[in-house]
Design a protein around this motif. Structure first.
Motif, PDB file in Angstrom:
ATOM      1  N   SER A  55       0.862  -1.180   0.000  1.00  0.00           N
ATOM      2  CA  SER A  55       0.000   0.000   0.000  1.00  0.00           C
ATOM      3  C   SER A  55       0.897   1.227   0.000  1.00  0.00           C
ATOM      4  CB  SER A  55      -0.888   0.021   1.241  1.00  0.00           C
ATOM      5  OG  SER A  55      -1.798  -1.047   1.206  1.00  0.00           O
ATOM      6  N   THR A  75      -3.914  10.421  -0.612  1.00  0.00           N
ATOM      7  CA  THR A  75      -4.768   9.311  -1.045  1.00  0.00           C
ATOM      8  C   THR A  75      -4.006   8.006  -0.864  1.00  0.00           C
ATOM      9  OG1 THR A  75      -5.848  10.702  -2.700  1.00  0.00           O
ATOM     10  CG2 THR A  75      -6.043   8.326  -2.988  1.00  0.00           C
ATOM     11  N   VAL A  77      -3.431   4.140  -1.637  1.00  0.00           N
ATOM     12  CA  VAL A  77      -3.637   3.190  -2.726  1.00  0.00           C
ATOM     13  C   VAL A  77      -3.195   1.823  -2.236  1.00  0.00           C
ATOM     14  CG1 VAL A  77      -3.076   2.635  -5.108  1.00  0.00           C
ATOM     15  CG2 VAL A  77      -3.143   5.023  -4.390  1.00  0.00           C
ATOM     16  N   LYS A  78      -4.091   0.842  -2.290  1.00  0.00           N
ATOM     17  CA  LYS A  78      -3.802  -0.504  -1.797  1.00  0.00           C
ATOM     18  C   LYS A  78      -3.528  -1.461  -2.947  1.00  0.00           C
ATOM     19  CE  LYS A  78      -6.960   0.123   2.071  1.00  0.00           C
ATOM     20  NZ  LYS A  78      -8.204  -0.349   2.704  1.00  0.00           N
ATOM     21  N   CYS A  92      -2.314   0.428 -10.427  1.00  0.00           N
ATOM     22  CA  CYS A  92      -3.166   0.394  -9.243  1.00  0.00           C
ATOM     23  C   CYS A  92      -4.593   0.759  -9.611  1.00  0.00           C
ATOM     24  CB  CYS A  92      -2.645   1.356  -8.188  1.00  0.00           C
ATOM     25  SG  CYS A  92      -2.609   3.068  -8.736  1.00  0.00           S
ATOM     26  N   LYS A  93      -5.469   0.629  -8.639  1.00  0.00           N
ATOM     27  CA  LYS A  93      -6.849   1.065  -8.792  1.00  0.00           C
ATOM     28  C   LYS A  93      -7.110   2.070  -7.684  1.00  0.00           C
ATOM     29  CE  LYS A  93     -11.618  -0.410  -8.902  1.00  0.00           C
ATOM     30  NZ  LYS A  93     -12.568  -1.509  -8.687  1.00  0.00           N
ATOM     31  N   ILE A  94      -7.558   3.269  -8.066  1.00  0.00           N
ATOM     32  CA  ILE A  94      -7.850   4.324  -7.103  1.00  0.00           C
ATOM     33  C   ILE A  94      -9.352   4.568  -7.108  1.00  0.00           C
ATOM     34  CG2 ILE A  94      -7.478   6.742  -6.488  1.00  0.00           C
ATOM     35  CD1 ILE A  94      -4.730   6.557  -7.779  1.00  0.00           C
ATOM     36  N   ASP A  95      -9.961   4.540  -5.919  1.00  0.00           N
ATOM     37  CA  ASP A  95     -11.396   4.778  -5.805  1.00  0.00           C
ATOM     38  C   ASP A  95     -11.756   6.130  -6.405  1.00  0.00           C
ATOM     39  OD1 ASP A  95     -11.718   2.362  -4.514  1.00  0.00           O
ATOM     40  OD2 ASP A  95     -11.588   3.227  -2.502  1.00  0.00           O
ATOM     41  N   GLY A  96     -12.755   6.155  -7.255  1.00  0.00           N
ATOM     42  CA  GLY A  96     -13.198   7.380  -7.899  1.00  0.00           C
ATOM     43  C   GLY A  96     -12.498   7.667  -9.212  1.00  0.00           C
ATOM     44  N   GLY A  98     -10.555   4.726 -10.949  1.00  0.00           N
ATOM     45  CA  GLY A  98     -10.396   3.461 -11.661  1.00  0.00           C
ATOM     46  C   GLY A  98      -8.941   3.056 -11.764  1.00  0.00           C
TER      47      GLY A  98
END
Length: 110
Positions: A55, A75, A77-78, A92-96, A98
């Motif tokens: 993360s 922010t 990122v996991k 990665c995938k970031i909420d809001g 993609g």
């Protein structure tokens, strides 16, 4: 012969040490063994090595093409995936937002 150092250029086993460098007797390539061991590794902005599944936290606002707002500093990122052969070396995938690719110089390990 388990301590034999192979040439990174031609993979020859006929190498020798000279002035803190390794030299290949086949292709005459010279390299520092300490630098070769760091190749392929990805480090964050603070110099900590990153691994797949780590993360990270974004350390500055990053503009995103086609998005009305940037990815904000702080922010989290996991579950990142590393791509050592690319300029943007973190997938990665970031909420809001993609799926996206980030540069490791703009993140720190969480």
């Amino acid at each position: 012969m388990s301590d034999t150092i192979l040439c990174p250029k031609c993979q020859s086993e006929f190498t020798y040490e000279q002035d803190n460098l390794q030299v290949c007797s086949q292709c005459f390539h010279e390299w520092d063994p300490a630098e070769v061991s760091a190749e392929g590794k990805i480090f964050d902005s603070l110099g900590k090595e990153l691994q797949n599944g780590d993360s990270v936290i974004v350390i500055k606002d990053l503009p995103v093409k086609g998005a009305p707002k940037p990815v904000k500093a702080g922010t989290k990122v996991k579950n990142i995936r590393l791509r050592p052969d690319s300029d943007h070396n973190i997938d990665c995938k970031i909420d809001g937002f993609g799926f996206m690719a980030l540069k490791s110089e703009f993140v720190k390990k969480a």
